[in-house]
Scaffold this active site. Structure first.
Site, PDB file in Angstrom:
ATOM      1  CE  LYS A 202      63.651  37.510  17.288  1.00 54.24           C
ATOM      2  NZ  LYS A 202      62.859  38.051  18.421  1.00 54.24           N
ATOM      3  N   GLY A 359      78.094  45.244  15.561  1.00 54.05           N
ATOM      4  CA  GLY A 359      78.808  44.536  16.615  1.00 54.05           C
ATOM      5  C   GLY A 359      79.084  43.078  16.327  1.00 54.05           C
ATOM      6  N   GLY A 382      74.644  51.465  15.771  1.00 51.96           N
ATOM      7  CA  GLY A 382      73.380  51.994  15.267  1.00 51.96           C
ATOM      8  C   GLY A 382      73.545  52.955  14.111  1.00 51.96           C
TER       9      GLY A 382
END
Length: 402
Positions: A202, A359, A382
């Protein structure tokens, strides 16, 4: 690394024999049936621990593990992780039942020069995630020096990553140093041309990332489900493909900003489509101008791969975050695998610098057998993404504090 003191600076400053060195590691590793299922983070922190222990320091490891919500929970104890870490150290590791207070003090007091101790989960205290100064001060009481070797936690301003640096002289460990050097080579001060590959499902999760990259790289390759939204923004039909219609204007804005910054946006010119998303599904390659209404885009096609190979031939730096297609399910892994192998080959030959993270990215590179030949593969999730977005990471900024 301008502004960040390293272990070499620490070694030049003091004799470490008997000095208590608090190390922030990332021992938040995946577990399966009580055993560590991916030891990458343990492998990466081991050199810093053994180097300090070898100089006679009393090495005290801090880390979080899981989400225990600010109170003790045996399910999230670091004890089994400490036992696994010992196999990478090649020696015994002591364990402390708490990270602050009397239990921690007793465990630290029992250390001899060269010993290594892992203290219990920092998140067993609410002050960790709240970055409570009193909690940070309590952590600092157990050490004379602080070393952060957990880049993957550097995007969090927590007690053991940021707060503690207000109380102790602070340095970057070997893994942190390597990460910062690699990231600087990728986007801070790279050899050009720079090609960035951003994939994933996305656009909504990577708007800030795309916005930052168009200002920093020479070419931005957009793949995965994200590419469908950009294709739709250009008026192309994407059939039943994953797409975010509410972000078409955002995609057009990113395209316009890229043009203004002289950054080439590279989108697929041909794609692999199928009527259903499952292993071994009947698939065919079509132009992006001819996607059938009843099919979905699941990978890039051979013409797109040929174009990417040409980009990699002239690139000096490649930064990679996210797969080009639905790589988890064959045959839709081909684009990601072939592109990764090309980048890996050129990296191994010393023809470009390649830095990858995230990941899904690491999993894809491992599947392609390419990870070991990339210049650097970040184990951070992150933190790596926020760095690519241009965000200042509190745990890194704290190491530059005078």
């Amino acid at each position: 690394m301008a502004g960040h003191k390293t272990l070499d600076d620490l070694f030049a400053a003091i004799d470490l024999k008997g000095v208590r060195v608090l190390i922030r590691a990332d021992l938040n590793v995946p577990m399966l049936d009580g055993a560590v299922s991916d030891a990458t983070r343990l492998e990466r922190v081991a050199p810093t621990l053994t180097e300090l222990a070898g100089r006679g320091a009393k090495v005290i490891v801090l880390s979080h593990f899981g989400r225990p919500k600010g109170k003790p929970d045996t399910k999230y104890s670091l004890r089994p992780v400490a036992e696994a870490l010992a196999t990478f150290i090649g020696g015994k590791i002591a364990f402390g039942e708490d990270c602050i207070g009397d239990a921690a003090a007793r465990a630290v007091e029992a250390l001899a020069p060269g010993d290594i101790l892992v203290l219990e989960n920092t998140r067993f205290h609410a002050g960790e995630e709240n970055n409570d100064p009193d909690f940070a001060a309590a952590l600092a009481e157990n050490g004379n020096v602080y070393v952060n070797d957990a880049f993957s936690c550097a995007h969090r301003a927590h007690g053991s990553t940021e707060g503690i640096t207000h109380f102790l002289p602070s340095y970057a460990g070997r893994a942190m140093e390597a990460e910062l050097r690699a990231l600087d080579a990728a986007l801070g001060n790279p050899q050009r041309p720079v090609v960035a590959i951003v994939g994933g499902a996305k656009v909504s999760t990577k708007i800030a990332l795309l916005g930052n990259l168009v200002k920093k790289v020479d070419a931005l390759v957009i793949g995965g489900g994200m590419a469908n939204t950009f294709l739709a923004a250009q008026g192309k039909k994407v059939g039943k493909s994953l797409c975010e219609p509410d972000l078409l204007d955002t995609a057009r804005h990113i395209l316009a900003n890229a043009r203004a910054a002289n950054c080439d946006i590279v989108l697929p010119t041909d794609v692999v489509v199928a009527a259903e998303f499952k292993a071994g599904a009947a698939a065919r390659t079509v132009s992006v101008d001819d996607v059938p209404d009843d099919m979905m885009i699941l990978d890039v096609g051979p013409d797109t791969l040929k174009h990417l190979a040409g980009r990699f031939e002239t690139a000096k730096t490649v930064v990679w975050n996210g797969p080009l297609g639905a790589f988890e399910v064959p045959p839709f892994d081909r684009g990601t695998v072939e592109a990764a192998r090309i980048v890996a080959m050129r990296s191994k030959q010393g023809e470009l610098v390649s830095v990858a993270g995230g990941g899904d990215t690491v999993a894809a590179l491992n599947e392609a057998g390419a990870a070991d030949d990339f210049t650097y593969v970040s184990a951070a999730g992150g933190a790596f993404l926020e760095w690519m977005e241009g965000v200042e990471l509190p745990g890194v900024a704290a190491l530059a504090r005078k």
